[in-house]
Motif scaffolding. Sequence first.
Motif, PDB file in Angstrom:
ATOM      1  N   GLU A 188       0.829  -1.208   0.000  1.00 11.11           N
ATOM      2  CA  GLU A 188       0.000   0.000   0.000  1.00 11.11           C
ATOM      3  C   GLU A 188       0.867   1.263   0.000  1.00 11.11           C
ATOM      4  O   GLU A 188       0.540   2.257  -0.656  1.00 11.11           O
ATOM      5  CB  GLU A 188      -0.949  -0.012   1.205  1.00 11.11           C
ATOM      6  CG  GLU A 188      -2.019  -1.092   1.067  1.00 11.11           C
ATOM      7  CD  GLU A 188      -2.877  -1.279   2.313  1.00 11.11           C
ATOM      8  OE1 GLU A 188      -3.940  -1.924   2.208  1.00 11.11           O
ATOM      9  OE2 GLU A 188      -2.490  -0.796   3.396  1.00 11.11           O
ATOM     10  N   TYR A 189       1.976   1.188   0.731  1.00  9.18           N
ATOM     11  CA  TYR A 189       2.924   2.322   0.740  1.00  9.18           C
ATOM     12  C   TYR A 189       3.486   2.545  -0.669  1.00  9.18           C
ATOM     13  O   TYR A 189       3.544   3.677  -1.155  1.00  9.18           O
ATOM     14  CB  TYR A 189       4.045   2.035   1.752  1.00  9.18           C
ATOM     15  CG  TYR A 189       5.292   2.855   1.528  1.00  9.18           C
ATOM     16  CD1 TYR A 189       5.399   4.157   2.018  1.00  9.18           C
ATOM     17  CD2 TYR A 189       6.372   2.340   0.813  1.00  9.18           C
ATOM     18  CE1 TYR A 189       6.532   4.916   1.792  1.00  9.18           C
ATOM     19  CE2 TYR A 189       7.514   3.085   0.575  1.00  9.18           C
ATOM     20  CZ  TYR A 189       7.590   4.376   1.070  1.00  9.18           C
ATOM     21  OH  TYR A 189       8.715   5.126   0.825  1.00  9.18           O
ATOM     22  N   GLN A 190       3.924   1.449  -1.308  1.00  7.99           N
ATOM     23  CA  GLN A 190       4.455   1.568  -2.677  1.00  7.99           C
ATOM     24  C   GLN A 190       3.414   2.223  -3.597  1.00  7.99           C
ATOM     25  O   GLN A 190       3.737   3.088  -4.417  1.00  7.99           O
ATOM     26  CB  GLN A 190       4.829   0.181  -3.224  1.00  7.99           C
ATOM     27  CG  GLN A 190       6.049  -0.439  -2.563  1.00  7.99           C
ATOM     28  CD  GLN A 190       6.281  -1.915  -2.907  1.00  7.99           C
ATOM     29  OE1 GLN A 190       7.216  -2.507  -2.418  1.00  7.99           O
ATOM     30  NE2 GLN A 190       5.433  -2.510  -3.732  1.00  7.99           N
ATOM     31  N   SER A 191       2.153   1.799  -3.430  1.00 11.54           N
ATOM     32  CA  SER A 191       1.064   2.344  -4.249  1.00 11.54           C
ATOM     33  C   SER A 191       0.881   3.833  -3.985  1.00 11.54           C
ATOM     34  O   SER A 191       0.738   4.633  -4.916  1.00 11.54           O
ATOM     35  CB  SER A 191      -0.244   1.605  -3.942  1.00 11.54           C
ATOM     36  OG  SER A 191      -0.085   0.219  -4.100  1.00 11.54           O
ATOM     37  N   ALA A 192       0.892   4.199  -2.705  1.00 14.04           N
ATOM     38  CA  ALA A 192       0.674   5.611  -2.349  1.00 14.04           C
ATOM     39  C   ALA A 192       1.811   6.488  -2.881  1.00 14.04           C
ATOM     40  O   ALA A 192       1.578   7.596  -3.377  1.00 14.04           O
ATOM     41  CB  ALA A 192       0.543   5.751  -0.832  1.00 14.04           C
ATOM     42  N   ILE A 193       3.044   5.982  -2.787  1.00 10.71           N
ATOM     43  CA  ILE A 193       4.192   6.749  -3.297  1.00 10.71           C
ATOM     44  C   ILE A 193       4.065   6.933  -4.811  1.00 10.71           C
ATOM     45  O   ILE A 193       4.334   8.015  -5.343  1.00 10.71           O
ATOM     46  CB  ILE A 193       5.529   6.049  -2.920  1.00 10.71           C
ATOM     47  CG1 ILE A 193       5.783   6.170  -1.415  1.00 10.71           C
ATOM     48  CG2 ILE A 193       6.715   6.621  -3.712  1.00 10.71           C
ATOM     49  CD1 ILE A 193       6.065   7.576  -0.893  1.00 10.71           C
TER      50      ILE A 193
END
Lengths: 443, 482
Positions: free
Chosen positions: A111-116
């Motif tokens: 989810e972090y990768q997606s948000a970045i």
Amino acid sequence: MPFISNTAEQRQEMLAAIGLTMEDLFGDIPKDLMAGSFKLPRGLTEQEVRNRLADLAAKNHIDLTCFLGGGFYDHFIPAAIYGLIGRSEFYTAYTPYQPELSQGTLQAIYEYQSAICRLTGMEVANASLYDGGTALYEAMMMALRITGRNKIIIDDSVNPIYRVMMHSYTRNLRIELEQTHCEDGLANRRRILAGLDNETAAVIVQNPNFFGCIDDFTDIAEAAHAVGALLVVSAYPISLGILKDPGSMGADIVTGEGQSLGMPMSFGGPYLGFMASLTKHVRKMPGRIVGRTLDRQGRQAFVLTLQAREQHIRRAKATSNICSNEALCALTALLYMSLMGKEGLRETAQLCADRASYAYHRITAIDGVRPHFHAKWFFNEFVVDLPCEAADVVARLIEKGFAAGFPLSRYYDGMDNALLICVTEKRTKQEIGMLAEALDAVL
Amino acid sequence: MRLLFEKSVLGRRGIRVPAADVPTTINLRGDLLREAPAELPELSELDVVRHFTELSRRNFGVDTNFYPLGSCTMKYNPKVAERIASYPGFAHLHPLLPQLRIGGMLTQGALAVLYETDLLLREITGMAGFTMQPLAGAHGELCGMMIMAAYHHDRGNDKTTVLIPDSAHGTNPASAAIAGYDVVSVPTDEHGVMDLKAFKAAVNDKVAGVMLTCPNTLGLFNPHIREICDVIHRVDGLAYYDGANLNAIVGKARPGDFGFDIVHLNLHKTFATPHGGGGPGAGPVGVTEPLVDFLPVSIVVKRNDGTYALEYDRARSIGYVAPFYGNFGIVLRAYVYMLMLGREGLAEVAENAVLNANYVRCRLKGHYKLAYEGVCKHECVFTVTDEMAANEVHAIDIAKALIDRGFHPPTVYFPTVVKESMMIEPTETESKETLDAFIDAMIEIAQLATTDPQKLKDAPITTPVSRPDEVVAAKNLDIACL
């Protein structure tokens, strides 16, 4: 002893069970190699250590009103972050090598990768790097791998702290690091375009740059791509709440310091290096990457993926030596972005810009203070020229309770009177007014 | 479990941002702005709290149960260190403050922590000076290799190669390579330590140094360690100590006394800082007297008046490897730990870590095949028995079966010098009762491997997912939800 569970009796019982003595257990260390000295103080109790550290903490002056930035910012941190980041299922876990026991960490990283990616306008992101500086170094190395070239052009409007780090890292390598000198506060296009050639792996720029000035690098991206070079952009994530994202400018690799996304300043770390890029470059990207897959019953599952790039598989041929990264800081950033949400981040960025704009007008209205650059577009930091040495003025303002900004003479020749002032959403109109008055008074 | 983004509801808010009390900005030009806000999820605070609480329940930490992940040293992380790291005087201190004129006086508490930690680590390792800058163990390795390169450059030495045993952690060869060296791998001998003959044969004038962990990743102390350091010094090479396993000898023996020149420490391993699910770590690097000048800037010094200051003017320094003073929050936690344990406590760390590992080794050796006989240090390495192999039971099956019994598995398939390896590191903080429960589970699994191996192949059955398909993950790459 603190934190050791076994009692002396249990130790004896265990030694008896295995038929060895404590001397036997250390008998494999040659006698002459046993410690020559071990002069440490006696252990303290929890009460003693908390008192001692509370005294030390009190010697740090956090009561100054902070207008210091320079890439490291005093932003508001929502309380929910502390509650969630303190869950020990997250912070006492190791790198998620056993996916069945780590779906929490793994899904959060995905989810972090997606948000970045969404924030930077890029296609892929890794699980984190140490900080913004090492992330920029890794981006440089990645660009060298992708292009097979060895020349890098970096503008000196990129954070000087990162540039000195790049110099340390490249000292023993055959890398040509060409530095361009910014023009009126913006990346020097003339010099960058002139320097671009078939040997160039990448151009490295920053937005907003170290002086707070904002830019659009679309033209540099086009020129770089025309000779087969890449554009690397170091970005300030909060600013991306309103600023044009590097992906839209044609960036190939985007990195940055993620501290502003919910992490306290903590005297320099732990921070968060983020990195995003394009799908076509993902196999050259350093660091952990989490992918979504299915388990053997067809359920959604998350795992570490593309591990063949990494040191534990490729050893000397790995894309990077990184192992532990900043997983808990990435989780913090994800929590921050989740709580802020689409509108909250935009409003926060806008408030930073509004208050910085107000500060700019209050401060440049002071007699003898003028803007250093003609470039008038900035985010939440700006440079002013004072009528005397900035370092001296800052010292005088500390006595009045302000960390008034960062004197640029430390990193830039001929900027003795220049002061970099930062305004986050935490600085109120009243505080800004008080700084302006105090500055007026000391000049 | 649904993704955060799938829970987004148009118009929902987690945080309210204060209204602007100043005129709207005129410092931004329209074409420099983004066309639409970044597509972050729209959630209430409760949505976010529930989502991450549920994620946390799908995780396993040291606080959950026994976590004998070999080489990773998953010991208990004292709560007091978390508490102290959150003190506002530490957490809200701007790193540029001491770089302002008179600013150093405003950060005396933080500088004292860095200075005192340096002194404690010197005494623990036998080194002459430390830098706190490296942000993780592998970053410390790179920093150490850069110091090695600076030393040789300073001496006018033409060195191209670094020797590393084949049992080393992958970061060692990767760090040496990134620092610009060619890596020569030295084989492991029949006793599980670096082959002395092969090592000596590989040493020549081009060798810049040797990188070693001692005890190594097999949990074995190398009896030739002094000789290895001497041999490398004879060609003006340097001996680099990877301190990943210092927890096995802390308070008992010191790498400086063995003859090592450069040391890095992983603070989470020996000094109990939490690992965070993959960082943040900290990897301070220590060096002997002749190398102190090469340490990165800045260095904290204590002045005659008893105050602390940052020193930047160091002509032979390798420069900056991190923006400031390292992962201060992590260094602080390690400092707290060292203060609380003190001299006797730290020696007991090694004693209990080694005792626990040997207890597991002795109690399990009739049930699994021990990779190397004899006393181990902080960890022991097993492999499957011939009977298990005949039944096609692999280390991974044993690992997954342990999960169903409430334990985190050991490290499997590393070190690669042992086939089907299972590397068990109990750490000093675990009790005999916990070890006994783990040993019982391991024995039960060993019996199942003969009587009903399919049960092990089916494991785990108690977790939200079971044996995710890693091949598909790499082939049909899905690493972001856009």
